[in-house]
Every structure is written in structure tokens, then in C-alpha cells.
Motif scaffolding. Structure first.
Motif, PDB file in Angstrom:
ATOM      1  N   GLY A  23       0.785  -1.224   0.000  1.00  0.00           N
ATOM      2  CA  GLY A  23       0.000   0.000   0.000  1.00  0.00           C
ATOM      3  C   GLY A  23       0.819   1.278   0.000  1.00  0.00           C
ATOM      4  N   VAL A  24       2.119   1.194   0.258  1.00  0.00           N
ATOM      5  CA  VAL A  24       2.984   2.379   0.248  1.00  0.00           C
ATOM      6  C   VAL A  24       3.441   2.627  -1.185  1.00  0.00           C
ATOM      7  CG1 VAL A  24       5.162   3.377   1.044  1.00  0.00           C
ATOM      8  CG2 VAL A  24       3.766   2.011   2.613  1.00  0.00           C
ATOM      9  N   THR A  25       3.325   3.860  -1.627  1.00  0.00           N
ATOM     10  CA  THR A  25       3.698   4.196  -2.999  1.00  0.00           C
ATOM     11  C   THR A  25       5.141   4.704  -3.079  1.00  0.00           C
ATOM     12  OG1 THR A  25       2.992   6.500  -2.830  1.00  0.00           O
ATOM     13  CG2 THR A  25       1.316   4.883  -3.511  1.00  0.00           C
ATOM     14  N   GLU A  26       5.703   4.556  -4.263  1.00  0.00           N
ATOM     15  CA  GLU A  26       7.035   5.103  -4.504  1.00  0.00           C
ATOM     16  C   GLU A  26       7.027   6.621  -4.321  1.00  0.00           C
ATOM     17  OE1 GLU A  26       9.330   5.611  -8.530  1.00  0.00           O
ATOM     18  OE2 GLU A  26       9.775   3.597  -7.718  1.00  0.00           O
ATOM     19  N   VAL A  53      17.666   4.339  -5.093  1.00  0.00           N
ATOM     20  CA  VAL A  53      17.599   3.701  -6.408  1.00  0.00           C
ATOM     21  C   VAL A  53      16.566   2.586  -6.341  1.00  0.00           C
ATOM     22  CG1 VAL A  53      19.926   4.280  -7.206  1.00  0.00           C
ATOM     23  CG2 VAL A  53      19.585   2.229  -5.836  1.00  0.00           C
ATOM     24  N   ARG A  54      16.010   2.264  -7.503  1.00  0.00           N
ATOM     25  CA  ARG A  54      15.036   1.184  -7.597  1.00  0.00           C
ATOM     26  C   ARG A  54      15.613   0.102  -8.492  1.00  0.00           C
ATOM     27  NH1 ARG A  54      11.700   1.926 -11.656  1.00  0.00           N
ATOM     28  NH2 ARG A  54      11.302   4.072 -11.061  1.00  0.00           N
ATOM     29  N   GLY A  55      15.517  -1.139  -8.033  1.00  0.00           N
ATOM     30  CA  GLY A  55      15.963  -2.287  -8.809  1.00  0.00           C
ATOM     31  C   GLY A  55      14.764  -3.048  -9.336  1.00  0.00           C
ATOM     32  N   ALA A  56      14.998  -4.298  -9.670  1.00  0.00           N
ATOM     33  CA  ALA A  56      13.948  -5.149 -10.210  1.00  0.00           C
ATOM     34  C   ALA A  56      13.020  -5.638  -9.098  1.00  0.00           C
ATOM     35  CB  ALA A  56      14.582  -6.353 -10.922  1.00  0.00           C
ATOM     36  N   GLU A  57      11.802  -5.952  -9.485  1.00  0.00           N
ATOM     37  CA  GLU A  57      10.827  -6.621  -8.628  1.00  0.00           C
ATOM     38  C   GLU A  57      10.534  -5.893  -7.316  1.00  0.00           C
ATOM     39  OE1 GLU A  57      11.796 -10.773  -8.304  1.00  0.00           O
ATOM     40  OE2 GLU A  57      12.453 -10.823 -10.393  1.00  0.00           O
ATOM     41  N   GLY A  58      10.478  -4.559  -7.357  1.00  0.00           N
ATOM     42  CA  GLY A  58      10.076  -3.788  -6.193  1.00  0.00           C
ATOM     43  C   GLY A  58      11.122  -3.633  -5.103  1.00  0.00           C
ATOM     44  N   VAL A  59      12.375  -3.841  -5.430  1.00  0.00           N
ATOM     45  CA  VAL A  59      13.452  -3.663  -4.456  1.00  0.00           C
ATOM     46  C   VAL A  59      14.044  -2.270  -4.625  1.00  0.00           C
ATOM     47  CG1 VAL A  59      15.706  -4.481  -3.674  1.00  0.00           C
ATOM     48  CG2 VAL A  59      13.974  -6.124  -4.389  1.00  0.00           C
ATOM     49  N   TYR A  60      14.217  -1.590  -3.510  1.00  0.00           N
ATOM     50  CA  TYR A  60      14.822  -0.268  -3.481  1.00  0.00           C
ATOM     51  C   TYR A  60      16.131  -0.346  -2.701  1.00  0.00           C
ATOM     52  CZ  TYR A  60      10.351   1.544  -5.041  1.00  0.00           C
ATOM     53  OH  TYR A  60       9.215   1.798  -5.774  1.00  0.00           O
ATOM     54  N   ALA A  61      16.981   0.657  -2.907  1.00  0.00           N
ATOM     55  CA  ALA A  61      18.193   0.778  -2.096  1.00  0.00           C
ATOM     56  C   ALA A  61      18.344   2.231  -1.677  1.00  0.00           C
ATOM     57  CB  ALA A  61      19.424   0.325  -2.861  1.00  0.00           C
ATOM     58  N   GLU A  93       9.157  -2.649   4.675  1.00  0.00           N
ATOM     59  CA  GLU A  93       8.968  -3.990   5.231  1.00  0.00           C
ATOM     60  C   GLU A  93      10.233  -4.354   5.993  1.00  0.00           C
ATOM     61  OE1 GLU A  93       8.330  -7.079   2.362  1.00  0.00           O
ATOM     62  OE2 GLU A  93       6.383  -6.305   1.775  1.00  0.00           O
ATOM     63  N   LYS A  94      10.159  -4.395   7.288  1.00  0.00           N
ATOM     64  CA  LYS A  94      11.353  -4.618   8.112  1.00  0.00           C
ATOM     65  C   LYS A  94      12.066  -5.924   7.780  1.00  0.00           C
ATOM     66  CE  LYS A  94       9.850  -1.680  11.917  1.00  0.00           C
ATOM     67  NZ  LYS A  94       9.186  -0.809  10.993  1.00  0.00           N
ATOM     68  N   GLU A  95      11.310  -6.974   7.468  1.00  0.00           N
ATOM     69  CA  GLU A  95      11.909  -8.271   7.160  1.00  0.00           C
ATOM     70  C   GLU A  95      12.693  -8.260   5.861  1.00  0.00           C
ATOM     71  OE1 GLU A  95       8.334  -8.002   7.295  1.00  0.00           O
ATOM     72  OE2 GLU A  95       8.480  -8.032   9.456  1.00  0.00           O
ATOM     73  N   SER A  96      12.451  -7.280   5.017  1.00  0.00           N
ATOM     74  CA  SER A  96      13.109  -7.239   3.708  1.00  0.00           C
ATOM     75  C   SER A  96      14.431  -6.475   3.728  1.00  0.00           C
ATOM     76  CB  SER A  96      12.181  -6.590   2.677  1.00  0.00           C
ATOM     77  OG  SER A  96      12.072  -5.181   2.906  1.00  0.00           O
ATOM     78  N   VAL A  97      14.743  -5.819   4.823  1.00  0.00           N
ATOM     79  CA  VAL A  97      15.927  -4.948   4.872  1.00  0.00           C
ATOM     80  C   VAL A  97      17.212  -5.770   4.893  1.00  0.00           C
ATOM     81  CG1 VAL A  97      17.164  -3.221   6.241  1.00  0.00           C
ATOM     82  CG2 VAL A  97      14.671  -3.106   6.031  1.00  0.00           C
TER      83      VAL A  97
END
Length: 106
Positions: A23-26, A53-61, A93-97
Motif C-alpha cells: 500500500g505504500v507508494t514510490e 535507487v530502484r531495482g527489479a521486482e520492487g526492491v529499493y536501495a 517492510e522490516k523483514e526485507s531490509v
């Protein structure tokens, strides 16, 4: 984005990958990143560069480059004591960090 023209001062980096909560937008991420830079990161004298930066499949850095790895780590810890930075962290998403720190070697 924060950039300090003294690029030769680069000594360390924080590189954190993550996904946004459902639900959070870029657009919201970018908005809050700008607030974090304006209200917090711009006050850090040894911060040379900060950007997203934005990578593939909704991953940001989130990338922060400082005068040393120690400074990058110090600034990272300060996020936990800044209200705007905490608001930014709530988007993630804390688990994704996956956060890593790097030292320049050449």
C-alpha cells in the motif's frame, strides 16, 4: 538527493536494500526521503552523497556515502532518534531490509 562536491572525501558507504510495505507508494517514499534529507541528513557535515535507487521486482536501495565507514554507521544509528527518519522507516517492510557498510579501498 544530497551531493557534496568534494567527491575525493568518499571513504565509506551504507547500502540498504528493502521493499515497501503493501500500500505504500514510490511517490510517498520519495517525498519522505526528501524530508529526511532536508530536515536531518543535510545537517551531517561528513555526508557526501545520499540517494535512492530502484531495482527489479520492487526492491529499493538507500545509499549514503560519507567520509568514512564509521561516519556512515554513525549517521545510520542517528536515524533511530529523528522523527522524520522514523516516519520514513515505517514505510519499509522490516523483514526485507538488508543493510551493509563498506569502506573505500582505492
Amino acid at each position: 538527493m544530497i551531493t557534496n562536491s568534494k567527491i575525493d572525501r568518499i571513504g565509506g558507504m551504507e547500502f540498504a536494500t528493502f521493499r515497501l510495505k503493501e500500500g505504500v507508494t514510490e511517490a510517498r517514499l520519495i517525498e519522505l526521503s526528501g524530508q529526511v534529507e532536508a530536515e536531518f541528513l543535510s545537517q551531517q557535515a561528513e555526508l557526501v552523497l545520499h540517494f535512492l535507487v530502484r531495482g527489479a521486482e520492487g526492491v529499493y536501495a538507500d545509499v549514503a556515502i560519507a567520509s568514512s565507514q564509521e561516519k556512515a554507521e554513525e549517521y545510520c544509528q542517528q536515524w533511530l532518534h529523528n522523527s522524520v527518519a522514523l516516519e520514513y522507516l515505517e514505510l519499509i517492510e522490516k523483514e526485507s531490509v538488508n543493510m551493509t557498510f563498506w569502506t573505500r579501498v582505492n
